[in-house]
Enzyme design. Structure first.
Site, mmCIF file in Angstrom:
data_model
loop_
_atom_site.group_PDB
_atom_site.id
_atom_site.type_symbol
_atom_site.label_atom_id
_atom_site.label_comp_id
_atom_site.label_asym_id
_atom_site.label_seq_id
_atom_site.Cartn_x
_atom_site.Cartn_y
_atom_site.Cartn_z
ATOM 1 N N GLY A 120 0.836 -1.284 -0.030
ATOM 2 C CA GLY A 120 0.202 0.055 -0.099
ATOM 3 C C GLY A 120 0.838 1.446 -0.034
ATOM 4 N N ARG A 122 0.949 -4.957 -5.162
ATOM 5 C CA ARG A 122 0.984 -6.352 -4.219
ATOM 6 C C ARG A 122 1.135 -7.174 -5.511
ATOM 7 N NH1 ARG A 122 -3.004 -3.270 -1.255
ATOM 8 N NH2 ARG A 122 -2.045 -2.952 0.713
ATOM 9 N N ASP A 139 5.534 -5.372 5.908
ATOM 10 C CA ASP A 139 5.991 -6.705 6.105
ATOM 11 C C ASP A 139 5.748 -7.676 5.019
ATOM 12 O OD1 ASP A 139 3.348 -6.704 6.677
ATOM 13 O OD2 ASP A 139 3.645 -8.017 8.615
ATOM 14 N N GLY A 140 4.898 -7.741 4.531
ATOM 15 C CA GLY A 140 4.752 -8.503 3.216
ATOM 16 C C GLY A 140 6.063 -8.270 2.317
ATOM 17 N N SER A 141 6.358 -6.950 2.104
ATOM 18 C CA SER A 141 7.385 -6.409 1.013
ATOM 19 C C SER A 141 8.733 -7.030 1.626
ATOM 20 C CB SER A 141 7.159 -5.083 0.881
ATOM 21 O OG SER A 141 5.832 -4.579 0.585
ATOM 22 N N THR A 201 4.053 2.245 5.759
ATOM 23 C CA THR A 201 2.593 1.777 5.743
ATOM 24 C C THR A 201 1.940 2.744 6.674
ATOM 25 O OG1 THR A 201 1.168 0.435 6.567
ATOM 26 C CG2 THR A 201 3.261 0.088 7.446
ATOM 27 N N ASP A 247 -0.302 2.215 8.433
ATOM 28 C CA ASP A 247 -1.006 1.404 9.707
ATOM 29 C C ASP A 247 0.068 1.669 10.808
ATOM 30 O OD1 ASP A 247 -3.156 0.905 8.124
ATOM 31 O OD2 ASP A 247 -2.446 -1.242 7.891
ATOM 32 N N ASP A 257 2.149 -0.454 12.077
ATOM 33 C CA ASP A 257 2.009 -1.776 12.495
ATOM 34 C C ASP A 257 3.491 -2.705 12.152
ATOM 35 O OD1 ASP A 257 1.664 -2.179 9.698
ATOM 36 O OD2 ASP A 257 0.083 -3.564 10.092
ATOM 37 N N ARG A 260 -26.406 14.568 16.348
ATOM 38 C CA ARG A 260 -26.260 13.217 16.204
ATOM 39 C C ARG A 260 -24.928 12.522 16.535
ATOM 40 N NH1 ARG A 260 -27.330 14.724 9.740
ATOM 41 N NH2 ARG A 260 -29.548 14.008 9.830
ATOM 42 N N ARG A 308 -6.194 -2.875 9.124
ATOM 43 C CA ARG A 308 -6.767 -4.212 8.951
ATOM 44 C C ARG A 308 -6.371 -4.957 10.235
ATOM 45 N NH1 ARG A 308 -4.633 -6.122 3.044
ATOM 46 N NH2 ARG A 308 -3.044 -4.608 3.813
ATOM 47 N N ALA A 357 -12.701 11.628 20.658
ATOM 48 C CA ALA A 357 -13.785 10.588 20.406
ATOM 49 C C ALA A 357 -14.158 10.248 21.574
ATOM 50 C CB ALA A 357 -13.016 9.429 19.355
ATOM 51 N N GLU A 358 -15.400 9.838 21.659
ATOM 52 C CA GLU A 358 -16.225 9.175 22.658
ATOM 53 C C GLU A 358 -15.805 7.740 23.115
ATOM 54 O OE1 GLU A 358 -17.558 11.891 21.296
ATOM 55 O OE2 GLU A 358 -17.573 12.909 23.178
ATOM 56 N N LYS A 383 -24.460 16.339 26.546
ATOM 57 C CA LYS A 383 -23.464 16.058 25.265
ATOM 58 C C LYS A 383 -24.523 16.480 23.882
ATOM 59 C CE LYS A 383 -19.202 13.829 26.023
ATOM 60 N NZ LYS A 383 -18.500 13.023 25.633
ATOM 61 N N HIS A 416 -9.860 5.396 1.502
ATOM 62 C CA HIS A 416 -8.604 5.712 1.048
ATOM 63 C C HIS A 416 -8.259 6.984 1.210
ATOM 64 C CE1 HIS A 416 -9.130 1.328 -0.379
ATOM 65 N NE2 HIS A 416 -7.827 1.474 -0.580
ATOM 66 N N GLN A 443 -7.600 8.575 3.641
ATOM 67 C CA GLN A 443 -6.478 8.578 4.680
ATOM 68 C C GLN A 443 -5.237 8.429 4.229
ATOM 69 O OE1 GLN A 443 -8.145 5.882 8.156
ATOM 70 N NE2 GLN A 443 -9.233 5.492 6.300
HETATM 71 O O1 F6P Z 1 -1.846 0.745 3.826
HETATM 72 C C1 F6P Z 1 -2.244 -0.406 4.680
HETATM 73 C C2 F6P Z 1 -3.854 -0.378 4.654
HETATM 74 O O2 F6P Z 1 -4.400 0.847 4.329
HETATM 75 C C3 F6P Z 1 -4.906 -1.349 5.371
HETATM 76 O O3 F6P Z 1 -5.123 -0.477 6.731
HETATM 77 C C4 F6P Z 1 -5.997 -1.381 4.522
HETATM 78 O O4 F6P Z 1 -6.994 -2.473 5.138
HETATM 79 C C5 F6P Z 1 -5.369 -1.608 3.246
HETATM 80 O O5 F6P Z 1 -4.158 -0.979 3.317
HETATM 81 C C6 F6P Z 1 -6.130 -1.361 2.029
HETATM 82 O O6 F6P Z 1 -5.387 -1.235 0.937
HETATM 83 P P1 F6P Z 1 -5.861 -1.762 -0.588
HETATM 84 O O7 F6P Z 1 -7.031 -1.180 -0.781
HETATM 85 O O8 F6P Z 1 -4.738 -0.805 -1.291
HETATM 86 O O9 F6P Z 1 -5.664 -3.051 -0.759
#
Ligand code: F6P
Length: 321
Positions: free
Chosen positions: A11, A72, A103-105, A126, A128, A130, A163, A172, A187-188, A214, A250, A252
Site C-alpha cells: 500500500g 502487491r 512486512d509483506g514486502s 505503511t 498502519d 504496524d 447526532r 486491518r 472521540a467518545e 452532550k 483511501h 486517509q
Molecule cells: O496501507 C495499509 C492499509 O491501508 C490497510 O489499513 C488497509 O486495510 C489496506 O491497506 C487497504 O489497501 P488496498 O485497498 O490498497 O488493498
C-alpha cells in the site's frame, strides 16, 4: 557497492517520495548509482526499471503517493517470478536493494536474498504503523492528521444536528491510526482490533453523555475491529439515537505528507543506503526514541504484534468519559 535499486511496494503511504529522494541523493552523494524499479516487485520481474539521477527526485518531497508506483505482486511469491527478477538484477548490475513498504514486502526481500544473495534493506512504509521494531512507519503521521481533520469536520455537522457519528478508519490488523486519531480528535469511544469491546457498554456511555448535555458523539472504529456500518446500526437500535456512519477509506492514504513524515522518510531512506554501504543485509531500518536504528528483518516476522501505547489507551478512556 556501485549500483543499488529502490522500489516501493504494498500500500502506498504519504512520505514514500521523500524516502525515495533520500535513497537516491544519499547514494549519489557517495558515488553509488541508483536504479528505480516501477510498480514494486512486478516491475522487478518485468524489468520496468530506470536509472535515476539527482533531478529524478526533484520536486517530490511534498507529494503524496509514490513516483515509482506500487503493487502487491502475486508473481513474486513464486520461484519462477523471483527467477525472472534475478535476471534483471544481473542485466542492470544491481548490488543492493532498498524496499520501501510493509512486512509483506520485507518477506519478499528476505526470500529473494536467501535464494540469490542480493543484499536487501527494508524501509518501513505503511500508514498502519504496524511494523515491529520501529516507533514510526512512513505515512502514519499524515494518515492520523487526515483522520483528525475529518473528525473536526464531522464534529461541526454532528453538533448542529445533535447526532452520533461512527467513523471507520483503516487498520486491518492494528489500531494505531484509530487510537491516536481518536485521542487527538476527542472521540467518545475508540474500537481497536487489539482490545475487546462491548457495544452495550459503548451505548451506556453515549446515553450518560446525552443526559449530561452532550450535543454529539463520535465513535472511531478501526476496520480490523468491526464494520462501522454494523456498529452504527447496533448503536441506533440500542439507543434510538440519530446515528450516521462515515467510512474514511483511501482518503486517509493520500495528501501532502506532514513534516514529520518527510523527516522520518528522509532519515530512514538515507539510513538504508548506509546499511547497504556497510555490507549488511536482511535488515530493516527504523526510528526508536528519535534515533535511527537498524535491526534484523526476521525480528519483524517473529514479532507480528506491535503493542499499542497503553498510556494513550488508558488516557483515551479517561478523557472521553
Ligand atoms: O496501507 C495499509 C492499509 O491501508 C490497510 O489499513 C488497509 O486495510 C489496506 O491497506 C487497504 O489497501 P488496498 O485497498 O490498497 O488493498
Amino acid at each position: 557497492m556501485q549500483r543499488i535499486a529502490v522500489m516501493t511496494s504494498g500500500g502506498d503511504a504519504p512520505g514514500m517520495n521523500a524516502a525515495i529522494r533520500a535513497v537516491v541523493r544519499k547514494a549519489i552523494y557517495h558515488g553509488i548509482e541508483v536504479i528505480g524499479i516501477n510498480r514494486g516487485y512486478n516491475g522487478f520481474i518485468e524489468g520496468d526499471m530506470w536509472p535515476m539521477n539527482l533531478g529524478s527526485v526533484a520536486d517530490i518531497i511534498h507529494r503524496g503517493g509514490t513516483i515509482l508506483h506500487t503493487a502487491r505482486s502475486e508473481e513474486f511469491t513464486t520461484p519462477e517470478g523471483r527467477a525472472k527478477a534475478y535476471k534483471n538484477v544481473k542485466r542492470f548490475g544491481i548490488q543492493g536493494l532498498v524496499v520501501i513498504g510493509g512486512d509483506g514486502s520485507f518477506r519478499g526481500a528476505k526470500i529473494f536474498h536467501d535464494e540469490y544473495g542480493l543484499p536487501v534493506v527494508g524501509v518501513p512504509g505503511t500508514i498502519d504503523n504496524d511494523i515491529y521494531g520501529t516507533d514510526y512507519t512512513i505515512g502514519f503521521d499524515t494518515a492520523v492528521n487526515n483522520v483528525v481533520d475529518a473528525i473536526n469536520k464531522i464534529r461541526d455537522t454532528a453538533t448542529s444536528h445533535e447526532r452520533t457519528f461512527v467513523v471507520e478508519v483503516m487498520g486491518r490488523n492494528s489500531g494505531f491510526i484509530a487510537l491516536q486519531a481518536g485521542l487527538a480528535g476527542g472521540a467518545e469511544s475508540i474500537l481497536l482490533p487489539e482490545v475487546p469491546f462491548d457495544v452495550k457498554e459503548i451505548c451506556d456511555k453515549l446515553m450518560r453523555g446525552v443526559k449530561r448535555g452532550k450535543l454529539h458523539s463520535i465513535i472511531i472504529v478501526a476496520e480490523g475491529a468491526a464494520s462501522g456500518l454494523e456498529i452504527g446500526s447496533k448503536i441506533k437500535e440500542i439507543t434510538g439515537f440519530d446515528t450516521k456512519v462515515t467510512i474514511l477509506g483511501h482518503l486517509q492514504r493520500g495528501g501532502i505528507p506532514t513534516a514529520t513524515d518527510r523527516l522520518m522518510a528522509s532519515l530512514l531512506g538515507a539510513k538504508a543506503v548506509e546499511v547497504l554501504m556497510e555490507g549488511k543485509t536482511n535488515k530493516v531500518v527504523g526510528i526508536r526514541a528519535s534515533e535511527t536504528v537498524c535491526y534484523d528483518i526476521e525480528e519483524v516476522f517473529n514479532n507480528t504484534k506491535k503493542d499499542l501505547n497503553t498510556e494513550m489507551l488508558e488516557l483515551a478512556n479517561i478523557l472521553s468519559i
